[in-house]
Design a protein around this motif. Sequence first.
Motif, PDB file in Angstrom:
ATOM      1  N   SER A  47       0.857  -1.183   0.000  1.00  0.00           N
ATOM      2  CA  SER A  47       0.000   0.000   0.000  1.00  0.00           C
ATOM      3  C   SER A  47       0.896   1.236   0.000  1.00  0.00           C
ATOM      4  CB  SER A  47      -0.902   0.008   1.229  1.00  0.00           C
ATOM      5  OG  SER A  47      -0.137   0.222   2.407  1.00  0.00           O
ATOM      6  N   THR A  48       0.345   2.335  -0.424  1.00  0.00           N
ATOM      7  CA  THR A  48       1.099   3.589  -0.423  1.00  0.00           C
ATOM      8  C   THR A  48       1.584   3.908   0.988  1.00  0.00           C
ATOM      9  OG1 THR A  48      -0.118   4.406  -2.324  1.00  0.00           O
ATOM     10  CG2 THR A  48       0.957   6.057  -0.951  1.00  0.00           C
ATOM     11  N   GLU A  49       0.724   3.718   1.963  1.00  0.00           N
ATOM     12  CA  GLU A  49       1.097   3.995   3.358  1.00  0.00           C
ATOM     13  C   GLU A  49       2.265   3.109   3.810  1.00  0.00           C
ATOM     14  OE1 GLU A  49      -0.841   3.626   7.847  1.00  0.00           O
ATOM     15  OE2 GLU A  49      -2.139   3.424   6.097  1.00  0.00           O
ATOM     16  N   HIS A  50       2.176   1.820   3.531  1.00  0.00           N
ATOM     17  CA  HIS A  50       3.241   0.892   3.934  1.00  0.00           C
ATOM     18  C   HIS A  50       4.555   1.236   3.219  1.00  0.00           C
ATOM     19  CE1 HIS A  50       4.870  -2.826   5.575  1.00  0.00           C
ATOM     20  NE2 HIS A  50       5.346  -3.112   4.371  1.00  0.00           N
ATOM     21  N   PHE A  51       4.470   1.571   1.932  1.00  0.00           N
ATOM     22  CA  PHE A  51       5.666   1.914   1.164  1.00  0.00           C
ATOM     23  C   PHE A  51       6.355   3.147   1.758  1.00  0.00           C
ATOM     24  CE2 PHE A  51       7.843   4.021  -2.404  1.00  0.00           C
ATOM     25  CZ  PHE A  51       8.690   2.992  -2.792  1.00  0.00           C
ATOM     26  N   HIS A  52       5.583   4.165   2.101  1.00  0.00           N
ATOM     27  CA  HIS A  52       6.185   5.379   2.663  1.00  0.00           C
ATOM     28  C   HIS A  52       6.779   5.129   4.053  1.00  0.00           C
ATOM     29  CE1 HIS A  52       5.344   7.902  -0.696  1.00  0.00           C
ATOM     30  NE2 HIS A  52       4.053   7.649  -0.646  1.00  0.00           N
ATOM     31  N   LYS A  53       6.147   4.264   4.844  1.00  0.00           N
ATOM     32  CA  LYS A  53       6.727   3.893   6.149  1.00  0.00           C
ATOM     33  C   LYS A  53       8.061   3.167   5.944  1.00  0.00           C
ATOM     34  CE  LYS A  53       2.524   3.505   8.884  1.00  0.00           C
ATOM     35  NZ  LYS A  53       1.609   2.580   9.576  1.00  0.00           N
ATOM     36  N   LEU A  54       8.100   2.281   4.960  1.00  0.00           N
ATOM     37  CA  LEU A  54       9.336   1.567   4.652  1.00  0.00           C
ATOM     38  C   LEU A  54      10.427   2.547   4.228  1.00  0.00           C
ATOM     39  CD1 LEU A  54      10.860  -1.121   4.220  1.00  0.00           C
ATOM     40  CD2 LEU A  54       9.921  -1.153   1.896  1.00  0.00           C
ATOM     41  N   ARG A  55      10.092   3.500   3.381  1.00  0.00           N
ATOM     42  CA  ARG A  55      11.063   4.519   2.951  1.00  0.00           C
ATOM     43  C   ARG A  55      11.628   5.270   4.151  1.00  0.00           C
ATOM     44  NH1 ARG A  55       8.284   8.498   0.399  1.00  0.00           N
ATOM     45  NH2 ARG A  55      10.189   9.689   0.397  1.00  0.00           N
ATOM     46  N   GLU A  56      10.762   5.630   5.085  1.00  0.00           N
ATOM     47  CA  GLU A  56      11.200   6.354   6.282  1.00  0.00           C
ATOM     48  C   GLU A  56      12.127   5.491   7.132  1.00  0.00           C
ATOM     49  OE1 GLU A  56       7.626   7.647   8.229  1.00  0.00           O
ATOM     50  OE2 GLU A  56       7.057   8.951   6.553  1.00  0.00           O
ATOM     51  N   GLN A  57      11.794   4.219   7.273  1.00  0.00           N
ATOM     52  CA  GLN A  57      12.644   3.310   8.050  1.00  0.00           C
ATOM     53  C   GLN A  57      14.002   3.138   7.387  1.00  0.00           C
ATOM     54  OE1 GLN A  57       9.855  -0.023   8.188  1.00  0.00           O
ATOM     55  NE2 GLN A  57       9.764   0.194  10.403  1.00  0.00           N
ATOM     56  N   ILE A  58      14.010   3.004   6.079  1.00  0.00           N
ATOM     57  CA  ILE A  58      15.270   2.852   5.351  1.00  0.00           C
ATOM     58  C   ILE A  58      16.138   4.093   5.532  1.00  0.00           C
ATOM     59  CG2 ILE A  58      16.289   2.714   3.032  1.00  0.00           C
ATOM     60  CD1 ILE A  58      13.944   0.818   2.299  1.00  0.00           C
ATOM     61  N   ALA A  59      15.523   5.259   5.503  1.00  0.00           N
ATOM     62  CA  ALA A  59      16.266   6.511   5.650  1.00  0.00           C
ATOM     63  C   ALA A  59      16.957   6.617   7.008  1.00  0.00           C
ATOM     64  CB  ALA A  59      15.323   7.697   5.444  1.00  0.00           C
ATOM     65  N   GLN A  60      16.488   5.893   8.004  1.00  0.00           N
ATOM     66  CA  GLN A  60      17.076   5.933   9.349  1.00  0.00           C
ATOM     67  C   GLN A  60      18.248   4.970   9.518  1.00  0.00           C
ATOM     68  OE1 GLN A  60      16.041   8.293  11.514  1.00  0.00           O
ATOM     69  NE2 GLN A  60      14.746   8.912   9.798  1.00  0.00           N
ATOM     70  N   LEU A  61      18.473   4.115   8.541  1.00  0.00           N
ATOM     71  CA  LEU A  61      19.559   3.136   8.623  1.00  0.00           C
ATOM     72  C   LEU A  61      20.903   3.801   8.351  1.00  0.00           C
ATOM     73  CD1 LEU A  61      17.941   0.185   6.636  1.00  0.00           C
ATOM     74  CD2 LEU A  61      18.210   0.353   9.124  1.00  0.00           C
ATOM     75  N   PRO A  62      22.007   3.148   8.771  1.00  0.00           N
ATOM     76  CA  PRO A  62      23.338   3.657   8.400  1.00  0.00           C
ATOM     77  C   PRO A  62      23.446   3.756   6.877  1.00  0.00           C
ATOM     78  CG  PRO A  62      23.523   1.897  10.024  1.00  0.00           C
ATOM     79  CD  PRO A  62      22.077   1.949   9.597  1.00  0.00           C
ATOM     80  N   GLY A  63      24.254   4.700   6.402  1.00  0.00           N
ATOM     81  CA  GLY A  63      24.358   5.034   4.986  1.00  0.00           C
ATOM     82  C   GLY A  63      24.474   3.884   4.022  1.00  0.00           C
ATOM     83  N   ASP A  64      25.400   2.948   4.260  1.00  0.00           N
ATOM     84  CA  ASP A  64      25.600   1.860   3.305  1.00  0.00           C
ATOM     85  C   ASP A  64      24.416   0.900   3.277  1.00  0.00           C
ATOM     86  OD1 ASP A  64      26.326   0.993   5.899  1.00  0.00           O
ATOM     87  OD2 ASP A  64      27.686  -0.531   5.102  1.00  0.00           O
ATOM     88  N   LYS A  65      23.810   0.671   4.440  1.00  0.00           N
ATOM     89  CA  LYS A  65      22.641  -0.221   4.502  1.00  0.00           C
ATOM     90  C   LYS A  65      21.449   0.442   3.821  1.00  0.00           C
ATOM     91  CE  LYS A  65      24.626  -3.240   7.378  1.00  0.00           C
ATOM     92  NZ  LYS A  65      26.014  -3.136   7.047  1.00  0.00           N
ATOM     93  N   ALA A  66      21.269   1.737   4.083  1.00  0.00           N
ATOM     94  CA  ALA A  66      20.168   2.472   3.454  1.00  0.00           C
ATOM     95  C   ALA A  66      20.329   2.471   1.940  1.00  0.00           C
ATOM     96  CB  ALA A  66      20.115   3.896   3.992  1.00  0.00           C
ATOM     97  N   LEU A  67      21.529   2.725   1.478  1.00  0.00           N
ATOM     98  CA  LEU A  67      21.779   2.785   0.041  1.00  0.00           C
ATOM     99  C   LEU A  67      21.462   1.452  -0.630  1.00  0.00           C
ATOM    100  CD1 LEU A  67      22.789   4.682  -2.179  1.00  0.00           C
ATOM    101  CD2 LEU A  67      25.090   3.799  -1.756  1.00  0.00           C
ATOM    102  N   ALA A  68      21.888   0.358  -0.003  1.00  0.00           N
ATOM    103  CA  ALA A  68      21.625  -0.968  -0.573  1.00  0.00           C
ATOM    104  C   ALA A  68      20.121  -1.203  -0.722  1.00  0.00           C
ATOM    105  CB  ALA A  68      22.254  -2.052   0.308  1.00  0.00           C
TER     106      ALA A  68
END
Length: 139
Positions: free
Chosen positions: A44-65
């Motif tokens: 869902s759009t909501e779930h996708f945006h939550k995932l994006r936010e969670q990814i953005a909080q990860l360390p740089g290399d993990k987020a980038l992957a």
Amino acid sequence: MFSGMTNHSLDAKGRIILPLNFREQLGEKFFLTCGFEDCLQIMSTEHFHKLREQIAQLPGDKALALQYILIAPAVEVSPNSQGRIQIPQSLREKAGLEKDVTVVGMDSRIEIWDTVKLDAFIKKQKEQSIKEALELLKL
């Protein structure tokens, strides 16, 4: 919550019909991207945006992957009047989708698999992981 498995065929234009109950839960627009295994996933759009936010909080290399795997290839899709969604050629190729596919409800997301690959994946999981998982659940 998404659950259930249904078999479908890709049409000549690379479209599949999503089950009505999935479409009702997803709404008019949602995201299609690469899956965690050799499949695609719908969120869902909501779930996708939550995932994006969670990814953005990860360390740089993990987020980038994860951004390269999940965010970059993502497309927003809407079912047509017959309930079909268009799967872009690039995503069909990444998941090896050609004709026979299985749509799988996986709790907060939906996966789209090549039917033969899914059968092999489930068989592998039964042989390798299911006993350990059941022991952890104490079933």
